[in-house]
Scaffold this active site. Structure first.
Site, PDB file in Angstrom:
ATOM      1  CD  GLU A 134      -2.851   1.105   2.398  1.00 11.81           C
ATOM      2  OE1 GLU A 134      -3.597   0.099   2.448  1.00 11.81           O
ATOM      3  OE2 GLU A 134      -2.897   2.014   3.230  1.00 11.81           O
ATOM      4  CG  HIS A 151      -7.114   2.785  -0.899  1.00 10.95           C
ATOM      5  ND1 HIS A 151      -6.827   2.645   0.445  1.00 10.95           N
ATOM      6  CD2 HIS A 151      -6.426   1.796  -1.531  1.00 10.95           C
ATOM      7  CE1 HIS A 151      -6.006   1.616   0.609  1.00 10.95           C
ATOM      8  NE2 HIS A 151      -5.742   1.088  -0.565  1.00 10.95           N
ATOM      9  NE  ARG A 204     -17.221   6.207   7.930  1.00  9.58           N
ATOM     10  CZ  ARG A 204     -17.332   6.152   9.252  1.00  9.58           C
ATOM     11  NH1 ARG A 204     -18.516   5.956   9.803  1.00  9.58           N
ATOM     12  NH2 ARG A 204     -16.280   6.272  10.025  1.00  9.58           N
ATOM     13  N   GLY A 205     -14.240   6.507   4.640  1.00  8.65           N
ATOM     14  CA  GLY A 205     -13.399   7.626   5.068  1.00  8.65           C
ATOM     15  C   GLY A 205     -13.703   7.979   6.511  1.00  8.65           C
ATOM     16  CG  ASP A 206     -11.313   7.737   9.638  1.00  7.38           C
ATOM     17  OD1 ASP A 206     -12.218   7.061  10.177  1.00  7.38           O
ATOM     18  OD2 ASP A 206     -10.175   7.310   9.412  1.00  7.38           O
ATOM     19  CB  ALA A 258     -17.928   1.566   2.763  1.00 12.09           C
ATOM     20  CG  HIS A 306     -15.133   1.096  12.239  1.00  8.97           C
ATOM     21  ND1 HIS A 306     -15.733   2.174  12.845  1.00  8.97           N
ATOM     22  CD2 HIS A 306     -14.348   1.602  11.261  1.00  8.97           C
ATOM     23  CE1 HIS A 306     -15.329   3.285  12.239  1.00  8.97           C
ATOM     24  NE2 HIS A 306     -14.490   2.964  11.272  1.00  8.97           N
ATOM     25  CE  LYS A 330     -17.655  -2.145   4.602  1.00  6.23           C
ATOM     26  NZ  LYS A 330     -16.300  -1.792   5.017  1.00  6.23           N
ATOM     27  CD  GLN A 335       4.551   3.186  13.009  1.00  2.43           C
ATOM     28  OE1 GLN A 335       5.324   2.330  13.433  1.00  2.43           O
ATOM     29  NE2 GLN A 335       4.406   3.433  11.728  1.00  2.43           N
TER      30      GLN A 335
HETATM   31  P1  FAD Z   1     -18.030   1.536   6.724  1.00  2.00           P
HETATM   32  O1  FAD Z   1     -18.010   0.198   6.107  1.00  2.00           O
HETATM   33  O2  FAD Z   1     -19.061   2.501   6.268  1.00  2.00           O
HETATM   34  O3  FAD Z   1     -18.133   1.317   8.301  1.00  2.00           O
HETATM   35  C1  FAD Z   1     -17.914   2.379   9.220  1.00  2.00           C
HETATM   36  C2  FAD Z   1     -18.734   2.126  10.482  1.00  2.00           C
HETATM   37  O4  FAD Z   1     -20.134   2.256  10.189  1.00  2.00           O
HETATM   38  C3  FAD Z   1     -18.575   0.725  11.073  1.00  2.00           C
HETATM   39  O5  FAD Z   1     -18.637   0.858  12.462  1.00  2.00           O
HETATM   40  C4  FAD Z   1     -19.769  -0.036  10.541  1.00  2.00           C
HETATM   41  O6  FAD Z   1     -20.163  -1.098  11.401  1.00  2.00           O
HETATM   42  C5  FAD Z   1     -20.838   1.055  10.503  1.00  2.00           C
HETATM   43  N1  FAD Z   1     -21.829   0.890   9.448  1.00  2.00           N
HETATM   44  C6  FAD Z   1     -21.668   0.415   8.190  1.00  2.00           C
HETATM   45  N2  FAD Z   1     -22.812   0.494   7.501  1.00  2.00           N
HETATM   46  C7  FAD Z   1     -23.737   1.036   8.338  1.00  2.00           C
HETATM   47  C8  FAD Z   1     -25.111   1.402   8.215  1.00  2.00           C
HETATM   48  N3  FAD Z   1     -25.779   1.192   7.080  1.00  2.00           N
HETATM   49  N4  FAD Z   1     -25.737   1.965   9.275  1.00  2.00           N
HETATM   50  C9  FAD Z   1     -25.068   2.186  10.441  1.00  2.00           C
HETATM   51  N5  FAD Z   1     -23.768   1.865  10.613  1.00  2.00           N
HETATM   52  C10 FAD Z   1     -23.117   1.300   9.583  1.00  2.00           C
HETATM   53  N6  FAD Z   1      -9.256   5.977   5.002  1.00  2.00           N
HETATM   54  C11 FAD Z   1      -8.962   6.965   4.112  1.00  2.00           C
HETATM   55  O7  FAD Z   1      -9.298   8.122   4.363  1.00  2.00           O
HETATM   56  N7  FAD Z   1      -8.312   6.714   2.943  1.00  2.00           N
HETATM   57  C12 FAD Z   1      -7.924   5.457   2.603  1.00  2.00           C
HETATM   58  O8  FAD Z   1      -7.345   5.267   1.535  1.00  2.00           O
HETATM   59  C13 FAD Z   1      -8.181   4.389   3.512  1.00  2.00           C
HETATM   60  N8  FAD Z   1      -7.812   3.121   3.229  1.00  2.00           N
HETATM   61  C14 FAD Z   1      -8.126   2.110   4.105  1.00  2.00           C
HETATM   62  C15 FAD Z   1      -7.770   0.793   3.792  1.00  2.00           C
HETATM   63  C16 FAD Z   1      -8.074  -0.243   4.658  1.00  2.00           C
HETATM   64  C17 FAD Z   1      -7.685  -1.648   4.289  1.00  2.00           C
HETATM   65  C18 FAD Z   1      -8.738   0.026   5.889  1.00  2.00           C
HETATM   66  C19 FAD Z   1      -9.057  -1.088   6.840  1.00  2.00           C
HETATM   67  C20 FAD Z   1      -9.107   1.323   6.210  1.00  2.00           C
HETATM   68  C21 FAD Z   1      -8.807   2.384   5.331  1.00  2.00           C
HETATM   69  N9  FAD Z   1      -9.171   3.696   5.620  1.00  2.00           N
HETATM   70  C22 FAD Z   1      -8.878   4.700   4.721  1.00  2.00           C
HETATM   71  C23 FAD Z   1      -9.823   4.029   6.882  1.00  2.00           C
HETATM   72  C24 FAD Z   1     -11.373   4.046   6.747  1.00  2.00           C
HETATM   73  O9  FAD Z   1     -11.779   5.097   5.897  1.00  2.00           O
HETATM   74  C25 FAD Z   1     -11.932   4.238   8.143  1.00  2.00           C
HETATM   75  O10 FAD Z   1     -11.645   3.137   8.959  1.00  2.00           O
HETATM   76  C26 FAD Z   1     -13.416   4.597   8.218  1.00  2.00           C
HETATM   77  O11 FAD Z   1     -13.718   5.048   9.533  1.00  2.00           O
HETATM   78  C27 FAD Z   1     -14.359   3.455   7.911  1.00  2.00           C
HETATM   79  O12 FAD Z   1     -14.350   3.131   6.599  1.00  2.00           O
HETATM   80  P2  FAD Z   1     -15.178   1.836   6.074  1.00  2.00           P
HETATM   81  O13 FAD Z   1     -15.101   1.852   4.615  1.00  2.00           O
HETATM   82  O14 FAD Z   1     -14.754   0.630   6.793  1.00  2.00           O
HETATM   83  O15 FAD Z   1     -16.650   2.291   6.567  1.00  2.00           O
END
Ligand code: FAD
Length: 287
Positions: A17, A77, A107-109, A125, A149, A165, A212
């Site tokens: 990555e 991503h 989704r992003g943070d 997401a 998460h 998902k 870290q």
């Molecule tokens: P989601 O799948 O949307 O989940 C987020 C939270 O919402 C979880 O707690 C889930 O249980 C909950 N949830 C999901 N769907 C629903 C729903 N319908 N209703 C209510 N709750 C729900 N961040 C970046 O900014 N850029 C990157 O390039 C990046 N790359 C990453 C790569 C990997 C392999 C990982 C593990 C993380 C990465 N992240 C990145 C971090 C990621 O954006 C964050 O962890 C973010 O908070 C969650 O993203 P997600 O896609 O898992 O979200």
């Protein structure tokens, strides 16, 4: 063979990555890293995308260069919190122009979204994955969290969302980094019991400093096993000692994951090659 097909065959998949650099100097370093890592024939490299919503094309551009100039299979991503549906469609069109057909949909943070960039077309997401599926032509992956998460109430609740998902179109999953393999294997069992059958590629990262390690625990809420904590405390301030310790720890972790049936490894490189190369050389080829 495309890595998504390779994942289905049971052959191990190895990936790195990267993140888009912000300065010319960092860009030169990244390209040197890519050249070095190419020698290990990764199945794919992935490029992160900022949650901020500012400059999404940095990711698209870097993906294009890594594919066209380095011949690497690339996963872009794509975070959605800061974007409208129209912007996502435009980014997809940019990726297609670069011949990039792999997307890790995220989704992003929320706390990283730039002011005025929260467009509110997406909250999770799964919605992005459904839109990408409708777009067509992309192999879609998603993120998962062996220790849950941080926002999820329980691991079971998180896995129920993960199933949505996968049902929406995620073909494979990449995990958040973790340091205790028991979490990964327990997660796999629970996910399978909940009907999540997509391959789960474990994400690994060697720890390089005490600071870290603290960030991992506070920001990502991942557990630090006693043996890792003791080693990091022992070697903090000694660059060579720390490097050897952390590569040995990650290599042992990687070997146990592969032996236990993990479909491969996704190495978080922080745009540096030395540790990733050392780990992969230690494990590649072993059963
Ligand atoms: P989601 O799948 O949307 O989940 C987020 C939270 O919402 C979880 O707690 C889930 O249980 C909950 N949830 C999901 N769907 C629903 C729903 N319908 N209703 C209510 N709750 C729900 N961040 C970046 O900014 N850029 C990157 O390039 C990046 N790359 C990453 C790569 C990997 C392999 C990982 C593990 C993380 C990465 N992240 C990145 C971090 C990621 O954006 C964050 O962890 C973010 O908070 C969650 O993203 P997600 O896609 O898992 O979200």
């Amino acid at each position: 063979m495309k890595f998504t097909e390779r994942l289905k065959t049971g052959k191990k998949v190895y990936s790195f990555e990267f993140y888009p650099p912000k300065t010319a100097e960092d860009t030169a370093k990244l390209f040197n890293t890519a050249v070095e890592l190419m020698a290990l024939s990764p199945d794919f490299v992935s490029v992160t995308n900022s949650s901020s919503g500012v400059a999404p094309y940095r990711t698209v551009a870097l993906c294009g260069v890594l594919k066209a100039q380095f011949g690497l299979d690339v996963v872009a991503h794509l975070t959605c919190l800061a974007h409208t549906r129209a912007e996502i469609a435009e980014i997809c069109s940019g990726l297609r122009k670069m011949d990039i057909t792999n997307i890790l949909a995220l989704r992003g943070d929320p706390h990283n979204v730039a002011p005025d960039y929260r467009r509110r077309d997406y909250s999770h997401a799964t919605q992005l994955i459904a839109d990408l599926k409708k777009e067509g032509g992309f192999a879609i992956g998603g993120a998962c969290y062996p220790e849950k998460h941080p926002e999820a109430a329980t691991l079971d609740a998180d896995i129920a969302r993960l199933r949505e998902k996968v049902e929406a179109g995620a073909e494979y999953l990449i995990t958040q980094l973790f340091f205790d393999n028991d979490y990964y294997f327990r997660f796999l069992e629970k996910a399978a019991a909940a009907g999540v059958t997509a391959p789960v590629l474990p994400g690994l990262m060697p720890v390089t400093s005490y600071k870290q390690m603290q960030n991992f625990t506070t920001l990502m809420r991942v557990a630090i096993p006693d043996a890792l904590r003791a080693g990091i405390e022992r070697w903090d301030g000694d660059k060579d000692g720390m490097f050897k310790f952390s590569v040995d720890y990650a290599s042992a972790q990687a070997e146990a994951l592969l032996k236990g049936g993990a479909p491969g490894l996704h190495l978080y490189t922080l745009n540096r090659s030395r540790a990733a190369m050392a780990i992969l050389k230690n494990v590649k080829g072993k059963p």
